[in-house]
Design a protein around this motif. Structure first.
Motif, PDB file in Angstrom:
ATOM      1  N   CYS A 257       0.835  -1.214   0.000  1.00  0.00           N
ATOM      2  CA  CYS A 257       0.000   0.000   0.000  1.00  0.00           C
ATOM      3  C   CYS A 257       0.864   1.257   0.000  1.00  0.00           C
ATOM      4  O   CYS A 257       1.825   1.368   0.734  1.00  0.00           O
ATOM      5  CB  CYS A 257      -0.896  -0.004   1.235  1.00  0.00           C
ATOM      6  SG  CYS A 257      -1.573   1.605   1.636  1.00  0.00           S
ATOM      7  N   LYS A 258       0.511   2.188  -0.868  1.00  0.00           N
ATOM      8  CA  LYS A 258       1.233   3.456  -0.919  1.00  0.00           C
ATOM      9  C   LYS A 258       0.471   4.556  -0.178  1.00  0.00           C
ATOM     10  O   LYS A 258       1.028   5.544   0.236  1.00  0.00           O
ATOM     11  CB  LYS A 258       1.423   3.891  -2.383  1.00  0.00           C
ATOM     12  CG  LYS A 258       2.080   2.833  -3.264  1.00  0.00           C
ATOM     13  CD  LYS A 258       3.545   3.138  -3.471  1.00  0.00           C
ATOM     14  CE  LYS A 258       4.198   2.226  -4.496  1.00  0.00           C
ATOM     15  NZ  LYS A 258       4.084   0.785  -4.153  1.00  0.00           N
ATOM     16  N   CYS A 259      -0.835   4.393  -0.059  1.00  0.00           N
ATOM     17  CA  CYS A 259      -1.648   5.468   0.514  1.00  0.00           C
ATOM     18  C   CYS A 259      -1.662   5.461   2.036  1.00  0.00           C
ATOM     19  O   CYS A 259      -1.960   6.476   2.659  1.00  0.00           O
ATOM     20  CB  CYS A 259      -3.072   5.408  -0.028  1.00  0.00           C
ATOM     21  SG  CYS A 259      -4.083   4.086   0.679  1.00  0.00           S
ATOM     22  N   GLY A 260      -1.320   4.332   2.645  1.00  0.00           N
ATOM     23  CA  GLY A 260      -1.303   4.273   4.102  1.00  0.00           C
ATOM     24  C   GLY A 260      -2.634   3.948   4.748  1.00  0.00           C
ATOM     25  O   GLY A 260      -2.735   3.881   5.967  1.00  0.00           O
ATOM     26  N   TYR A 261      -3.652   3.788   3.950  1.00  0.00           N
ATOM     27  CA  TYR A 261      -4.977   3.513   4.513  1.00  0.00           C
ATOM     28  C   TYR A 261      -5.434   2.073   4.333  1.00  0.00           C
ATOM     29  O   TYR A 261      -6.372   1.652   4.984  1.00  0.00           O
ATOM     30  CB  TYR A 261      -6.024   4.435   3.892  1.00  0.00           C
ATOM     31  CG  TYR A 261      -5.849   5.870   4.298  1.00  0.00           C
ATOM     32  CD1 TYR A 261      -6.223   6.296   5.579  1.00  0.00           C
ATOM     33  CD2 TYR A 261      -5.302   6.796   3.429  1.00  0.00           C
ATOM     34  CE1 TYR A 261      -6.052   7.603   5.973  1.00  0.00           C
ATOM     35  CE2 TYR A 261      -5.134   8.121   3.811  1.00  0.00           C
ATOM     36  CZ  TYR A 261      -5.512   8.520   5.088  1.00  0.00           C
ATOM     37  OH  TYR A 261      -5.334   9.810   5.473  1.00  0.00           O
ATOM     38  N   CYS A 262      -4.806   1.352   3.420  1.00  0.00           N
ATOM     39  CA  CYS A 262      -5.287   0.010   3.119  1.00  0.00           C
ATOM     40  C   CYS A 262      -4.878  -0.978   4.212  1.00  0.00           C
ATOM     41  O   CYS A 262      -3.709  -1.090   4.547  1.00  0.00           O
ATOM     42  CB  CYS A 262      -4.742  -0.476   1.791  1.00  0.00           C
ATOM     43  SG  CYS A 262      -5.048   0.666   0.454  1.00  0.00           S
TER      44      CYS A 262
HETATM   45 ZN    ZN Z   1      -3.359   2.056  -0.003  1.00  0.00          ZN
END
Ligand code: ZN
Ligand code: ZN
Ligand code: ZN
Length: 203
Positions: free
Chosen positions: A39-44
Protein backbone atom coordinates in the motif's frame (compact mmCIF):
# COMPACT_ATOMS: atom_id res chain seq x y z
CA UNK A 1 -27.06 4.41 40.08
CA UNK A 2 -24.89 3.59 37.15
CA UNK A 3 -25.37 5.30 33.90
CA UNK A 4 -24.34 4.19 30.49
CA UNK A 5 -24.19 6.56 27.64
CA UNK A 6 -23.89 5.10 24.18
CA UNK A 7 -20.59 6.29 22.78
CA UNK A 8 -21.95 5.43 19.37
CA UNK A 9 -19.32 2.81 18.79
CA UNK A 10 -19.83 0.37 15.99
CA UNK A 11 -18.92 -3.25 16.15
CA UNK A 12 -16.10 -2.39 13.76
CA UNK A 13 -14.52 -0.18 16.43
CA UNK A 14 -13.75 -3.37 18.31
CA UNK A 15 -12.53 -5.37 15.34
CA UNK A 16 -8.86 -4.29 15.30
CA UNK A 17 -8.06 -7.37 17.29
CA UNK A 18 -10.46 -10.29 17.41
CA UNK A 19 -9.58 -13.04 19.84
CA UNK A 20 -10.16 -16.49 18.41
CA UNK A 21 -9.32 -20.11 18.97
CA UNK A 22 -6.42 -21.30 16.82
CA UNK A 23 -7.78 -24.00 14.48
CA UNK A 24 -4.51 -25.97 14.76
CA UNK A 25 -3.64 -25.91 18.45
CA UNK A 26 -6.77 -24.50 20.16
CA UNK A 27 -4.77 -21.73 21.86
CA UNK A 28 -6.07 -18.24 22.38
CA UNK A 29 -4.95 -16.25 19.39
CA UNK A 30 -6.00 -13.23 17.37
CA UNK A 31 -7.05 -11.93 13.99
CA UNK A 32 -5.44 -8.50 13.73
CA UNK A 33 -5.73 -5.52 11.52
CA UNK A 34 -2.50 -4.97 9.59
CA UNK A 35 -1.44 -2.59 6.84
CA UNK A 36 -1.34 -4.03 3.34
CA UNK A 37 2.33 -4.50 2.42
CA UNK A 38 2.22 -2.91 -1.04
CA UNK A 39 0.00 0.00 0.00
CA UNK A 40 1.23 3.46 -0.92
CA UNK A 41 -1.65 5.47 0.51
CA UNK A 42 -1.30 4.27 4.10
CA UNK A 43 -4.98 3.51 4.51
CA UNK A 44 -5.29 0.01 3.12
CA UNK A 45 -5.60 -2.64 5.76
CA UNK A 46 -6.21 -6.33 5.84
CA UNK A 47 -6.78 -8.86 8.59
CA UNK A 48 -4.12 -11.40 9.44
CA UNK A 49 -4.31 -14.39 11.72
CA UNK A 50 -1.13 -15.61 13.37
CA UNK A 51 -0.92 -18.03 16.26
CA UNK A 52 1.80 -17.20 18.77
CA UNK A 53 1.90 -20.79 19.97
CA UNK A 54 2.09 -22.91 16.85
CA UNK A 55 2.90 -20.13 14.29
CA UNK A 56 0.01 -21.10 12.06
CA UNK A 57 -0.68 -18.11 9.85
CA UNK A 58 -3.51 -17.01 7.58
CA UNK A 59 -3.14 -13.94 5.42
CA UNK A 60 -5.87 -14.07 2.86
CA UNK A 61 -9.32 -13.37 4.25
CA UNK A 62 -12.33 -15.24 2.92
CA UNK A 63 -13.36 -12.65 0.42
CA UNK A 64 -15.97 -13.44 -2.13
CA UNK A 65 -16.40 -11.55 -5.35
CA UNK A 66 -19.21 -10.49 -7.56
CA UNK A 67 -18.45 -9.51 -11.16
CA UNK A 68 -20.86 -7.05 -12.67
CA UNK A 69 -21.18 -4.58 -15.47
CA UNK A 70 -23.33 -2.58 -17.85
CA UNK A 71 -22.47 -3.26 -21.47
CA UNK A 72 -23.66 -3.00 -25.06
CA UNK A 73 -23.97 -6.31 -26.86
CA UNK A 74 -21.51 -6.50 -29.79
CA UNK A 75 -24.02 -8.36 -31.90
CA UNK A 76 -27.39 -6.62 -31.42
CA UNK A 77 -26.08 -3.44 -29.75
CA UNK A 78 -28.69 -3.56 -27.03
CA UNK A 79 -27.67 -2.49 -23.57
CA UNK A 80 -27.75 -5.02 -20.78
CA UNK A 81 -26.47 -5.60 -17.28
CA UNK A 82 -24.85 -8.68 -15.89
CA UNK A 83 -23.98 -9.84 -12.42
CA UNK A 84 -22.23 -13.04 -11.45
CA UNK A 85 -22.98 -15.21 -8.47
CA UNK A 86 -20.67 -15.02 -5.50
CA UNK A 87 -17.23 -16.25 -6.65
CA UNK A 88 -14.30 -17.49 -4.60
CA UNK A 89 -11.66 -16.07 -6.91
CA UNK A 90 -11.50 -12.57 -8.30
CA UNK A 91 -12.32 -13.02 -11.99
CA UNK A 92 -10.32 -11.19 -14.65
CA UNK A 93 -12.99 -11.75 -17.24
CA UNK A 94 -16.60 -12.67 -17.14
CA UNK A 95 -18.60 -14.36 -19.86
CA UNK A 96 -22.05 -12.80 -20.06
CA UNK A 97 -25.00 -13.64 -22.24
CA UNK A 98 -27.04 -10.95 -23.96
CA UNK A 99 -30.67 -11.32 -22.83
CA UNK A 100 -31.88 -9.89 -26.13
CA UNK A 101 -30.08 -12.10 -28.64
CA UNK A 102 -28.32 -14.71 -26.44
CA UNK A 103 -24.93 -13.77 -27.83
CA UNK A 104 -22.18 -14.63 -25.35
CA UNK A 105 -19.05 -12.60 -24.92
CA UNK A 106 -16.36 -11.92 -22.37
CA UNK A 107 -16.12 -8.64 -20.53
CA UNK A 108 -13.71 -7.16 -18.10
CA UNK A 109 -16.10 -6.83 -15.16
CA UNK A 110 -16.27 -4.46 -12.25
CA UNK A 111 -15.69 -6.31 -9.03
CA UNK A 112 -17.30 -6.02 -5.69
CA UNK A 113 -15.63 -7.84 -2.85
CA UNK A 114 -17.31 -8.82 0.36
CA UNK A 115 -16.99 -11.14 3.28
CA UNK A 116 -19.40 -13.99 3.41
CA UNK A 117 -20.35 -15.18 6.85
CA UNK A 118 -20.60 -18.88 6.70
CA UNK A 119 -23.25 -20.49 8.79
CA UNK A 120 -21.89 -21.78 12.02
CA UNK A 121 -22.77 -25.45 11.71
CA UNK A 122 -21.52 -26.24 15.19
CA UNK A 123 -23.48 -23.36 16.73
CA UNK A 124 -20.37 -21.33 17.50
CA UNK A 125 -19.92 -17.69 16.64
CA UNK A 126 -17.13 -17.03 14.16
CA UNK A 127 -15.34 -13.98 12.90
CA UNK A 128 -15.97 -13.27 9.22
CA UNK A 129 -12.38 -13.04 7.93
CA UNK A 130 -11.18 -16.61 8.36
CA UNK A 131 -14.21 -18.28 9.90
CA UNK A 132 -12.43 -18.92 13.16
CA UNK A 133 -14.38 -19.42 16.38
CA UNK A 134 -14.39 -16.49 18.75
CA UNK A 135 -12.51 -17.06 21.98
CA UNK A 136 -15.04 -15.23 24.11
CA UNK A 137 -18.38 -16.89 23.62
CA UNK A 138 -20.76 -18.57 25.97
CA UNK A 139 -24.05 -20.26 25.43
CA UNK A 140 -26.91 -18.95 27.55
CA UNK A 141 -30.36 -20.53 27.29
CA UNK A 142 -29.93 -21.13 23.59
CA UNK A 143 -28.42 -17.73 22.84
CA UNK A 144 -24.73 -17.04 22.50
CA UNK A 145 -23.14 -14.17 24.32
CA UNK A 146 -19.90 -13.22 22.66
CA UNK A 147 -17.23 -10.52 22.44
CA UNK A 148 -14.30 -9.74 20.19
CA UNK A 149 -11.76 -8.64 22.77
CA UNK A 150 -11.10 -7.00 26.15
CA UNK A 151 -12.26 -3.53 25.10
CA UNK A 152 -15.44 -4.98 23.78
CA UNK A 153 -15.98 -6.88 27.03
CA UNK A 154 -15.41 -3.72 29.09
CA UNK A 155 -17.86 -1.80 27.00
CA UNK A 156 -20.47 -4.55 27.27
CA UNK A 157 -19.90 -4.73 31.00
CA UNK A 158 -20.56 -1.03 31.45
CA UNK A 159 -23.70 -1.38 29.39
CA UNK A 160 -25.04 -4.40 31.25
CA UNK A 161 -24.25 -2.96 34.69
CA UNK A 162 -25.97 0.33 34.03
CA UNK A 163 -29.40 1.01 35.47
CA UNK A 164 -29.88 3.84 33.12
CA UNK A 165 -29.00 3.35 29.51
CA UNK A 166 -28.91 6.48 27.48
CA UNK A 167 -29.11 6.29 23.77
CA UNK A 168 -27.43 9.10 22.11
CA UNK A 169 -29.11 9.13 18.77
CA UNK A 170 -27.98 11.65 16.30
CA UNK A 171 -30.30 10.25 13.67
CA UNK A 172 -27.92 8.04 11.81
CA UNK A 173 -26.59 6.17 14.80
CA UNK A 174 -29.16 3.46 14.72
CA UNK A 175 -26.67 0.76 13.93
CA UNK A 176 -24.29 1.24 16.83
CA UNK A 177 -23.02 -1.87 18.53
CA UNK A 178 -25.31 -1.23 21.50
CA UNK A 179 -28.42 -0.67 19.43
CA UNK A 180 -27.85 -3.98 17.70
CA UNK A 181 -27.40 -6.06 20.80
CA UNK A 182 -29.77 -9.02 20.95
CA UNK A 183 -32.69 -8.83 23.34
CA UNK A 184 -31.31 -11.29 25.86
CA UNK A 185 -28.32 -9.04 26.51
CA UNK A 186 -30.63 -6.12 27.23
CA UNK A 187 -32.93 -7.94 29.59
CA UNK A 188 -32.61 -7.16 33.28
CA UNK A 189 -33.32 -10.77 34.29
CA UNK A 190 -30.13 -11.90 32.55
CA UNK A 191 -27.91 -9.23 34.07
CA UNK A 192 -26.45 -11.38 36.87
CA UNK A 193 -25.65 -14.28 34.55
CA UNK A 194 -24.07 -12.07 31.93
CA UNK A 195 -21.92 -10.28 34.50
CA UNK A 196 -20.72 -13.64 35.80
CA UNK A 197 -19.66 -14.67 32.31
CA UNK A 198 -17.84 -11.36 31.91
CA UNK A 199 -16.11 -11.84 35.24
CA UNK A 200 -14.78 -15.21 34.07
CA UNK A 201 -13.61 -13.75 30.77
CA UNK A 202 -11.72 -11.01 32.56
CA UNK A 203 -9.62 -13.43 34.59
ZN1 ZN B 1 -3.36 2.06 0.00
ZN1 ZN C 1 -1.92 -22.41 17.16
ZN1 ZN D 1 -27.42 -8.99 -28.10
Amino acid sequence: MERFQDENKFLGSFANEILVKCPKCDSKSAVKKEPVSDCKCGYCHTKVFECKHCYYKLEKPNYHYVAYGKVYCSKCFEKYEFESQSLKEKPEKYKAKCPHCNFQEEWKPKIEEFLQNSKADDGLVKEPYYDLSLWFQKEMNGDIFWAFNQDHIDYLERYIKADLRERNNTGSSNATMVSRLPKFVKEAKNREKLLKIIEKWKK
